[in-house]
Scaffold this motif. Structure first.
Motif, PDB file in Angstrom:
ATOM      1  N   SER A   1      46.830  29.063  42.254  1.00 26.92           N
ATOM      2  CA  SER A   1      47.435  30.216  41.923  1.00 26.92           C
ATOM      3  C   SER A   1      46.555  31.207  41.271  1.00 26.92           C
ATOM      4  CB  SER A   1      48.908  30.209  41.030  1.00 26.92           C
ATOM      5  OG  SER A   1      48.306  29.320  39.950  1.00 26.92           O
ATOM      6  N   LEU A   2      46.805  32.643  41.401  1.00 31.90           N
ATOM      7  CA  LEU A   2      45.726  33.605  40.769  1.00 31.90           C
ATOM      8  C   LEU A   2      46.456  34.488  39.739  1.00 31.90           C
ATOM      9  CD1 LEU A   2      42.954  34.985  40.982  1.00 31.90           C
ATOM     10  CD2 LEU A   2      44.209  36.549  42.645  1.00 31.90           C
ATOM     11  N   ALA A   3      45.750  34.669  38.294  1.00 31.07           N
ATOM     12  CA  ALA A   3      46.257  35.439  37.393  1.00 31.07           C
ATOM     13  C   ALA A   3      45.090  36.337  36.555  1.00 31.07           C
ATOM     14  CB  ALA A   3      47.046  34.417  36.373  1.00 31.07           C
ATOM     15  N   ARG A   4      45.618  37.122  35.820  1.00 29.88           N
ATOM     16  CA  ARG A   4      44.699  38.045  35.273  1.00 29.88           C
ATOM     17  C   ARG A   4      44.596  37.513  34.018  1.00 29.88           C
ATOM     18  NH1 ARG A   4      43.959  43.742  35.897  1.00 29.88           N
ATOM     19  NH2 ARG A   4      41.783  44.131  34.755  1.00 29.88           N
ATOM     20  N   CYS A   5      43.405  37.422  33.176  1.00 31.01           N
ATOM     21  CA  CYS A   5      43.180  36.705  32.044  1.00 31.01           C
ATOM     22  C   CYS A   5      42.666  37.775  31.039  1.00 31.01           C
ATOM     23  CB  CYS A   5      42.261  35.526  32.299  1.00 31.01           C
ATOM     24  SG  CYS A   5      42.119  34.448  30.733  1.00 31.01           S
ATOM     25  N   GLY A   6      43.055  38.931  30.842  1.00 32.77           N
ATOM     26  CA  GLY A   6      42.666  40.021  30.103  1.00 32.77           C
ATOM     27  C   GLY A   6      41.316  40.649  30.390  1.00 32.77           C
TER      28      GLY A   6
ATOM     29  N   ALA B   1      43.896  25.529  40.100  1.00 37.39           N
ATOM     30  CA  ALA B   1      43.790  24.772  41.213  1.00 37.39           C
ATOM     31  C   ALA B   1      44.481  23.381  40.766  1.00 37.39           C
ATOM     32  CB  ALA B   1      42.492  24.909  42.025  1.00 37.39           C
ATOM     33  N   GLU B   2      45.718  23.133  40.943  1.00 35.51           N
ATOM     34  CA  GLU B   2      46.263  21.984  40.573  1.00 35.51           C
ATOM     35  C   GLU B   2      45.667  20.667  41.329  1.00 35.51           C
ATOM     36  OE1 GLU B   2      50.663  21.953  40.927  1.00 35.51           O
ATOM     37  OE2 GLU B   2      50.528  24.207  40.456  1.00 35.51           O
ATOM     38  N   GLY B   3      45.469  19.665  40.830  1.00 35.66           N
ATOM     39  CA  GLY B   3      45.037  18.341  41.242  1.00 35.66           C
ATOM     40  C   GLY B   3      43.540  18.302  41.608  1.00 35.66           C
TER      41      GLY B   3
END
Length: 639
Positions: free
Chosen positions: A291-296, A304-306
């Motif tokens: 998954s992708l997100a903005r971090c400020g 990335a899980e796992g």
């Protein structure tokens, strides 16, 4: 970042403010609610009025008339029974008293308004009251067998027929009233149902509209308005959920290497579109469990899980970098998106969110500083940070005690004359050994000690330079000016130190990096002009690293362009290295600025540089290594 002319692509949609149509619809729904609500209230008031009128007509006048008729009949029957001796006189007086109390009820103010509409009924009741009150003496003396009972019967019997007729007419009128008002009630009921239904419908629609808006505001709260990605708050919630479930994951923090320069050179619109394209490329390349997100700021994070194995992390990083290889056309230019990447693993590197994000940002900062393809966090980085913190704590004491060692690297012109001395610095730390010049400057920059270190260097070298200039007029000191010290206040401090040692401004040449000069030309140009006006000469260090804009570089008040020593590596033989150096000499000629060529370490390199012409200043082991202060006078005498 290369720029090639291209046609303008279509604009990407960006988040806007509340649509005017939503405002209009919301206002109309509120108006509908107000209209239906007032209508329902008005209908309820009408129903209340009709209920009051029905109550008065049903339970007051008809009931009172019926009671009056009943009591009249009972009294007359009581008179007949008394005459026959069937009842006593007391029972007759009871019936008389009851009859006597009925007429005042009908004539009271409570029913006067109702009876005033029917004067005949009002007159009939008044007459009955008068008769009833007038027969009281006769009733009191009436005895069984007395012929006076006929007088009592004659007094009241004539009123029975009109009273009955009036009562019948009143009941008939009430029946008609009921029929008419039943219809009115049905109409009012239908109006009430319609208005309540309209009120409920408009309320429901307004609630739906508000719910949609609240969902939109919640989306805005949890998502970045520029890219539409989950923001830092949403990212933290997601990571807390993963940590609560004890699921391992990796955080890949990414930024565009040249984002700041794009802002300054092309404006925020182009920079924002580049950020959108950057996020879009990364989003398209995501796989299952990512998954992708903005971090400020301008940073993005891939969760990335796992992922716990470094081999998997490197494979994922390779795929991410490959997704950013293709050119992105924006505003008539092609942009190559070069990412800065830092990686941190949970739970291997940290077991809480604060440390995890802090260490990821540390890896990102080290990648940016060292210009690496990516940096995966390692515990040894924390040791390096603690080492630098200790160096920063010890450096002020080292400056006060004068335990730093100064070195002087000669700068020689085309005629082998020494025209300047570049200051180098070395520190023998009791715990960490020898600390070189570049690391010292990095520590000073990071911990806000650069200005103090700069002034200390000039102060300690200034006195010796004053003595050396007696035998070699025009000799100058070459110092690095850190980005954090590039301020007008530092200019005055430098001039004050020079004046204290009897030196003019021409005794100092400052090196400025391309990144410092080109960070914001609109701000740096006035500072450069101020240094030039006060007589301090400037050299652009790291020339050829690719940060300069040629149109602006030609207008800057510079005295030299300084080539890094890497450009002299391998020039002894014909090839790409010599071709690059020749090209830089030609560019310097086009800009009409002389060069300082560093890293000339052997005779072959010296010969190649001199063949290129341009009369540059030269520096390197072939021309003289680093000298201690006591070694400078004999070296100057020999050269």
């Amino acid at each position: 970042m290369r720029l090639l002319p291209r046609r303008r692509p279509p604009l990407r949609p960006t988040p806007g403010r509340l649509h005017p149509a939503k405002v209009v619809v919301g206002g109309l729904l509120l108006l509908a609610m107000l209209t239906f609500g007032l209508g329902a209230a008005h209908t309820l008031v009408g129903i209340r009025k009709h209920n009051d009128l029905l109550e008065r007509r049903t339970y007051e006048v008809p009931w009172s008339l019926m009671q009056l008729q009943l009591e009249v009949n009972r009294f007359l029957d009581a008179v007949r029974l008394l005459h026959a001796g069937a009842i006593g006189h007391d029972e007759l007086m009871l019936r008389y008293d009851i009859l006597w109390s009925r007429t005042p009820v009908l004539l009271s103010s409570q029913l006067k308004d109702t009876l005033s509409e029917r004067p005949d009924l009002w007159l009939l009741i008044q007459q009955i009251e008068t008769r009833v009150r007038a027969m009281e003496p006769l009733v009191k003396v009436l005895v069984p067998g007395s012929p006076a009972y006929q007088l009592l019967l004659a007094e009241l019997s004539p009123y029975l027929e009109p009273l009955t007729r009036t009562l019948t007419a009143t009941m008939h009128s009430n029946v008609m009233f009921y029929a008419e008002y039943d219809q009115t009630y049905r109409q009012l009921g239908r109006q009430l149902y319609v208005r309540i239904g309209g009120l409920g419908g408009s309320t429901l629609l307004l609630l739906l509209l508000l719910w949609r808006e609240l969902r939109g505001y919640r989306h805005q709260l949890l998502h970045d308005p520029l890219t539409g990605l989950p923001n830092r708050f949403s990212l933290q919630r997601r990571l807390e959920q993963l940590m609560a479930r004890r699921l391992p994951f990796s955080l890949i923090l990414l930024e565009l290497e040249d984002a700041t320069r794009v802002h300054h050179r092309f404006g925020f619109e182009v920079a924002d579109r580049l950020q959108q394209a950057f996020a879009g490329r990364l989003g398209q390349g995501l796989q299952a469990g990512e998954s992708l997100a903005r971090c400020g700021g301008d940073g993005l994070v891939v969760v990335a899980e796992g992922v716990v194995e470094l081999a998997e992390v490197r494979a994922r990083l390779s795929r991410i970098r490959q997704a950013l290889v293709a050119v992105e056309p924006i505003a008539d230019h092609d942009f190559y998106m070069k990412p800065v990447i830092g990686v941190v693993l949970y739970p291997a590197d940290a077991d809480n969110l604060v440390d995890l994000l802090a260490r990821g940002e540390l890896a990102l900062a080290l990648c940016r500083r060292d210009r690496q393809p990516y940096v995966i966090f390692d515990p040894s980085l924390l040791k390096e940070i603690r080492r630098r913190q200790q160096l920063a704590q010890d450096l002020p004491a080292a400056l006060d005690s004068g335990s730093l060692n100064l070195g002087y690297l000669p700068l020689v012109d085309a005629d082998d004359h020494c025209v300047g001395l570049q200051l180098t610095l070395q520190w023998r730390h009791p715990a960490f050994g020898v600390i070189g010049d570049s690391e010292l400057w990095r520590v000073a920059e990071q911990f806000q000690l650069a200005e103090r270190l700069l002034l200390w260097l000039l102060d300690h070298a200034g006195e010796a330079l004053h003595d050396w200039r007696r035998s070699r007029p025009g000799l100058f000191l070459n110092l690095t000016l850190p980005a954090s010290a590039f301020r007008a206040t530092v200019l005055e401090l430098l001039l004050a130190v020079l004046a204290r040692h009897g030196l003019d401004a021409g005794a100092l040449v400052l090196d400025l990096s391309e990144e410092t000069v080109m960070a914001d030309p609109h701000e740096t140009r006035p500072l450069l002009d101020a240094f030039r006006e006060r007589g301090i000469r400037l050299a652009l260090a790291d020339f050829g690293s690719g940060c300069s804009v040629w149109g602006q570089l030609a207008r800057l008040p510079l005295d030299w362009l300084k080539l890094d020593e890497v450009f002299c590596n391998g020039i002894a033989m014909e090839g790409e290295a010599r071709r690059q150096l020749r090209l830089l000499f030609e560019l310097a000629g086009l800009l009409s600025l002389p060069l300082i060529c560093c890293g000339v370490n052997n005779p072959a390199e010296l010969e190649v540089v001199r063949e290129l012409g341009g009369r540059p200043l030269l520096q390197g082991r072939q021309l003289g290594g680093v000298l201690a202060a006591v070694e400078v006078p004999p070296w100057l005498a020999a050269h």
